[in-house]
Structures are given as structure tokens and as C-alpha cells.
Design a protein around this motif. Sequence first.
Motif, PDB file in Angstrom:
ATOM      1  N   HIS A 178       3.408 -13.592   8.602  1.00  0.00           N
ATOM      2  CA  HIS A 178       3.262 -13.852   7.163  1.00  0.00           C
ATOM      3  C   HIS A 178       3.219 -12.583   6.325  1.00  0.00           C
ATOM      4  O   HIS A 178       3.067 -12.657   5.097  1.00  0.00           O
ATOM      5  CB  HIS A 178       1.997 -14.692   6.923  1.00  0.00           C
ATOM      6  N   LYS A 179       3.328 -11.443   6.984  1.00  0.00           N
ATOM      7  CA  LYS A 179       3.412 -10.165   6.265  1.00  0.00           C
ATOM      8  C   LYS A 179       2.283 -10.004   5.239  1.00  0.00           C
ATOM      9  O   LYS A 179       2.514  -9.678   4.068  1.00  0.00           O
ATOM     10  CB  LYS A 179       4.780 -10.031   5.582  1.00  0.00           C
ATOM     11  N   CYS A 180       1.070 -10.268   5.697  1.00  0.00           N
ATOM     12  CA  CYS A 180      -0.085 -10.054   4.845  1.00  0.00           C
ATOM     13  C   CYS A 180      -1.171  -9.380   5.675  1.00  0.00           C
ATOM     14  O   CYS A 180      -1.076  -9.320   6.904  1.00  0.00           O
ATOM     15  CB  CYS A 180      -0.601 -11.372   4.250  1.00  0.00           C
ATOM     16  N   SER A 181      -2.182  -8.875   5.016  1.00  0.00           N
ATOM     17  CA  SER A 181      -3.290  -8.252   5.739  1.00  0.00           C
ATOM     18  C   SER A 181      -4.256  -9.343   6.205  1.00  0.00           C
ATOM     19  O   SER A 181      -4.289 -10.442   5.624  1.00  0.00           O
ATOM     20  CB  SER A 181      -4.032  -7.271   4.834  1.00  0.00           C
ATOM     21  N   PRO A 182      -5.052  -9.085   7.233  1.00  0.00           N
ATOM     22  CA  PRO A 182      -6.027 -10.077   7.671  1.00  0.00           C
ATOM     23  C   PRO A 182      -6.962 -10.518   6.552  1.00  0.00           C
ATOM     24  O   PRO A 182      -7.344 -11.690   6.479  1.00  0.00           O
ATOM     25  CB  PRO A 182      -6.792  -9.351   8.785  1.00  0.00           C
ATOM     26  N   GLU A 183      -7.320  -9.579   5.672  1.00  0.00           N
ATOM     27  CA  GLU A 183      -8.241  -9.896   4.588  1.00  0.00           C
ATOM     28  C   GLU A 183      -7.646 -10.889   3.587  1.00  0.00           C
ATOM     29  O   GLU A 183      -8.382 -11.554   2.849  1.00  0.00           O
ATOM     30  CB  GLU A 183      -8.639  -8.615   3.841  1.00  0.00           C
ATOM     31  N   GLN A 184      -6.318 -11.002   3.559  1.00  0.00           N
ATOM     32  CA  GLN A 184      -5.651 -11.926   2.638  1.00  0.00           C
ATOM     33  C   GLN A 184      -5.481 -13.317   3.240  1.00  0.00           C
ATOM     34  O   GLN A 184      -4.880 -14.187   2.620  1.00  0.00           O
ATOM     35  CB  GLN A 184      -4.273 -11.374   2.262  1.00  0.00           C
ATOM     36  N   ALA A 185      -6.001 -13.516   4.436  1.00  0.00           N
ATOM     37  CA  ALA A 185      -5.819 -14.786   5.134  1.00  0.00           C
ATOM     38  C   ALA A 185      -7.157 -15.431   5.465  1.00  0.00           C
ATOM     39  O   ALA A 185      -8.157 -14.761   5.693  1.00  0.00           O
ATOM     40  CB  ALA A 185      -5.013 -14.575   6.413  1.00  0.00           C
ATOM     41  N   ILE A 186      -7.147 -16.753   5.502  1.00  0.00           N
ATOM     42  CA  ILE A 186      -8.305 -17.541   5.912  1.00  0.00           C
ATOM     43  C   ILE A 186      -7.913 -18.354   7.139  1.00  0.00           C
ATOM     44  O   ILE A 186      -6.813 -18.918   7.187  1.00  0.00           O
ATOM     45  CB  ILE A 186      -8.744 -18.509   4.795  1.00  0.00           C
ATOM     46  N   HIS A 187      -8.790 -18.416   8.107  1.00  0.00           N
ATOM     47  CA  HIS A 187      -8.574 -19.308   9.247  1.00  0.00           C
ATOM     48  C   HIS A 187      -9.656 -20.376   9.244  1.00  0.00           C
ATOM     49  O   HIS A 187     -10.840 -20.082   9.103  1.00  0.00           O
ATOM     50  CB  HIS A 187      -8.606 -18.559  10.577  1.00  0.00           C
ATOM     51  N   ILE A 188      -9.238 -21.640   9.425  1.00  0.00           N
ATOM     52  CA  ILE A 188     -10.152 -22.779   9.411  1.00  0.00           C
ATOM     53  C   ILE A 188     -10.042 -23.505  10.750  1.00  0.00           C
ATOM     54  O   ILE A 188      -8.938 -23.801  11.208  1.00  0.00           O
ATOM     55  CB  ILE A 188      -9.804 -23.765   8.278  1.00  0.00           C
ATOM     56  N   GLY A 189     -11.172 -23.799  11.366  1.00  0.00           N
ATOM     57  CA  GLY A 189     -11.141 -24.556  12.614  1.00  0.00           C
ATOM     58  C   GLY A 189     -12.484 -25.145  12.943  1.00  0.00           C
ATOM     59  O   GLY A 189     -13.514 -24.796  12.347  1.00  0.00           O
ATOM     60  N   ASP A 190     -12.492 -26.050  13.913  1.00  0.00           N
ATOM     61  CA  ASP A 190     -13.714 -26.785  14.236  1.00  0.00           C
ATOM     62  C   ASP A 190     -14.509 -26.145  15.360  1.00  0.00           C
ATOM     63  O   ASP A 190     -15.597 -26.630  15.698  1.00  0.00           O
ATOM     64  CB  ASP A 190     -13.391 -28.236  14.591  1.00  0.00           C
ATOM     65  N   SER A 191     -14.001 -25.099  15.976  1.00  0.00           N
ATOM     66  CA  SER A 191     -14.733 -24.428  17.048  1.00  0.00           C
ATOM     67  C   SER A 191     -15.465 -23.206  16.491  1.00  0.00           C
ATOM     68  O   SER A 191     -14.840 -22.310  15.911  1.00  0.00           O
ATOM     69  CB  SER A 191     -13.792 -23.984  18.168  1.00  0.00           C
ATOM     70  N   TRP A 192     -16.771 -23.196  16.683  1.00  0.00           N
ATOM     71  CA  TRP A 192     -17.578 -22.074  16.195  1.00  0.00           C
ATOM     72  C   TRP A 192     -17.152 -20.760  16.839  1.00  0.00           C
ATOM     73  O   TRP A 192     -16.946 -19.759  16.165  1.00  0.00           O
ATOM     74  CB  TRP A 192     -19.048 -22.352  16.472  1.00  0.00           C
ATOM     75  N   SER A 193     -16.992 -20.765  18.147  1.00  0.00           N
ATOM     76  CA  SER A 193     -16.688 -19.519  18.858  1.00  0.00           C
ATOM     77  C   SER A 193     -15.217 -19.144  18.750  1.00  0.00           C
ATOM     78  O   SER A 193     -14.876 -17.989  18.451  1.00  0.00           O
ATOM     79  CB  SER A 193     -17.096 -19.630  20.330  1.00  0.00           C
ATOM     80  N   GLU A 194     -14.319 -20.100  18.995  1.00  0.00           N
ATOM     81  CA  GLU A 194     -12.894 -19.780  19.026  1.00  0.00           C
ATOM     82  C   GLU A 194     -12.323 -19.562  17.633  1.00  0.00           C
ATOM     83  O   GLU A 194     -11.557 -18.616  17.409  1.00  0.00           O
ATOM     84  CB  GLU A 194     -12.128 -20.894  19.739  1.00  0.00           C
ATOM     85  N   ASP A 195     -12.674 -20.429  16.701  1.00  0.00           N
ATOM     86  CA  ASP A 195     -12.081 -20.360  15.364  1.00  0.00           C
ATOM     87  C   ASP A 195     -12.864 -19.459  14.413  1.00  0.00           C
ATOM     88  O   ASP A 195     -12.320 -18.500  13.871  1.00  0.00           O
ATOM     89  CB  ASP A 195     -11.968 -21.772  14.766  1.00  0.00           C
ATOM     90  N   TYR A 196     -14.147 -19.764  14.213  1.00  0.00           N
ATOM     91  CA  TYR A 196     -14.920 -19.009  13.228  1.00  0.00           C
ATOM     92  C   TYR A 196     -15.184 -17.579  13.696  1.00  0.00           C
ATOM     93  O   TYR A 196     -14.790 -16.618  13.042  1.00  0.00           O
ATOM     94  CB  TYR A 196     -16.235 -19.727  12.917  1.00  0.00           C
ATOM     95  N   GLN A 197     -15.831 -17.440  14.845  1.00  0.00           N
ATOM     96  CA  GLN A 197     -16.156 -16.098  15.319  1.00  0.00           C
ATOM     97  C   GLN A 197     -14.912 -15.300  15.698  1.00  0.00           C
ATOM     98  O   GLN A 197     -14.835 -14.099  15.450  1.00  0.00           O
ATOM     99  CB  GLN A 197     -17.119 -16.186  16.498  1.00  0.00           C
ATOM    100  N   GLY A 198     -13.928 -15.984  16.282  1.00  0.00           N
ATOM    101  CA  GLY A 198     -12.694 -15.301  16.656  1.00  0.00           C
ATOM    102  C   GLY A 198     -11.960 -14.736  15.459  1.00  0.00           C
ATOM    103  O   GLY A 198     -11.511 -13.581  15.472  1.00  0.00           O
ATOM    104  N   ALA A 199     -11.832 -15.546  14.408  1.00  0.00           N
ATOM    105  CA  ALA A 199     -11.134 -15.094  13.203  1.00  0.00           C
ATOM    106  C   ALA A 199     -11.891 -13.963  12.513  1.00  0.00           C
ATOM    107  O   ALA A 199     -11.288 -12.976  12.071  1.00  0.00           O
ATOM    108  CB  ALA A 199     -10.948 -16.264  12.244  1.00  0.00           C
ATOM    109  N   LYS A 200     -13.206 -14.081  12.422  1.00  0.00           N
ATOM    110  CA  LYS A 200     -14.007 -13.032  11.788  1.00  0.00           C
ATOM    111  C   LYS A 200     -13.854 -11.704  12.532  1.00  0.00           C
ATOM    112  O   LYS A 200     -13.699 -10.646  11.919  1.00  0.00           O
ATOM    113  CB  LYS A 200     -15.482 -13.445  11.761  1.00  0.00           C
ATOM    114  N   ALA A 201     -13.885 -11.770  13.854  1.00  0.00           N
ATOM    115  CA  ALA A 201     -13.764 -10.557  14.657  1.00  0.00           C
ATOM    116  C   ALA A 201     -12.393  -9.906  14.486  1.00  0.00           C
ATOM    117  O   ALA A 201     -12.247  -8.692  14.629  1.00  0.00           O
ATOM    118  CB  ALA A 201     -14.013 -10.878  16.128  1.00  0.00           C
TER     119      ALA A 201
END
Length: 237
Positions: A178-201
Motif C-alpha cells: 500500500h506504499k504507506c508508513s506503518p503509522e498511516q495504517a490501522i490493523h483490526i482483529g479479534d485476537s489480542w496477541s496476534e492482531d492487537y499486540q502483533g500490529a502494535k509491535a
Amino acid sequence: MPHTIFLDAVGTLFGIRGTVGEIYGRFAAEAGVQVNAQQLNQAFIESFLAAPRAAFPGVKPAEIPAREFAWWQAVADQSFTKVGVIDQFANFDDFFKVLFDHFAKPDPWIVYPEVLQTLQQWKRQGIELGVISNFDTRLHSVLDVLGLAQFFTSVTISTAVGAAKPQADIFEVAIAKHKCSPEQAIHIGDSWSEDYQGAKAAGLQAVWLYRKEDSIEPERSSADSIKSLAELQFSSD
């Protein structure tokens, strides 16, 4: 207004119609094997969680479908073994082939009520959309038959990338599309570890989607969280 919103697939965009145990049990009955659906569902959950994540680094693209099939067959084999009926199948390989193909069709899935309208709204606002999933390449067929494929510019799958959430690699591959920086993107998911913590990291903004009240735990209640995708609204200003 984010440049890109990434979404998990199963549990976020769509879910199982009923339980895996009920579906497995119905197909088993058609093969002449009777099994308690509730016990089978628990056995599936345990087998799925115990399995290594579905990612095959270094495997050639042409070999991935066979590896995916073998991965899921091992989970199913273990599930039926746990409930003590695996030896009752005349030919488990043939049985599982039918079962595996079933999950590429619309029948076992249900799209959550707010998904279509929310995706349409985000697209109208000019937000790029992508999927990041630890499912397998059947996901392309599932998104298509559920009427969701049209919304997504990219679909990034762990088995194709060779890395699975919460590993940073899968998020980095998706971001590059998508040719954007990580800070310009949001990831949404139902898994606390895989989606939320993974995306934040990995440097993305992250939102944890919990559709059930009882899924909130005290240490998670302060996280960025929503009960429905429709709660995530953006101003065009």
C-alpha cells in the motif's frame, strides 16, 4: 483518516456458522461415523491451538496448497483422535478432502451484520483496505463467494508470506503493498496477541475487536477496543 485499514478475516469479517465441531460432526455422520459435536469442537480447539502457526518459510509457491492441506488434515486427524473415532473412518484422506473443500464455499461462513456497510463507507472515504490473515489461500475463494473481495486492494496470507501474525514480517509485507508508513495504517482483529499486540509491535495503529462481552479481561480493558467495526468512524475533514 488512515491511509490504509487492514483487517483480520475469520472472527473479524466473517465467522463460522455454528461451530467447527458441528460441521465436522455432520460430515463424519455422512461418512458413517457418529461423534459428539461439542466434544469434537473442544478437541478441535485444543488441536488447533497446539499446532504450529500456518506459515511455511522457504516453500515454493506451487507447493503451498499441498502444505496447507496437510496442515489442516493434521489438525482434523488430531481432533478426531482425541474423541476416539479416527479408526472408524474407512478412508480418512478421502473424508478430509471433502471437508477441506467445504470451507472454501459460502455455506460454513456468516458475514457479521455491520461488515458490508462499514467497508462501503470506508471505501467511499478513500481509505485503502487490506486483509492480513493466518488462514490459507482458500481465503481468496471465501472472500469472493461472500461478496467481500471487491473491497480489498490486498490480501496477505501467512502461508503465502512464510510468516504468521504476530510476526512483524507479515505486517511489513502487507504495508509494502500500500506504499504507506506503518503509522498511516490501522490493523483490526479479534485476537489480542496476534492482531492487537502483533500490529502494535510492527508499528501500526491497532484496534482490538471483541464481539463478546465476556472476552474482555482486566489487563485488556484499557486497550483501543471496539465491539463492532461500525464503531470506528473517521472524519473527512
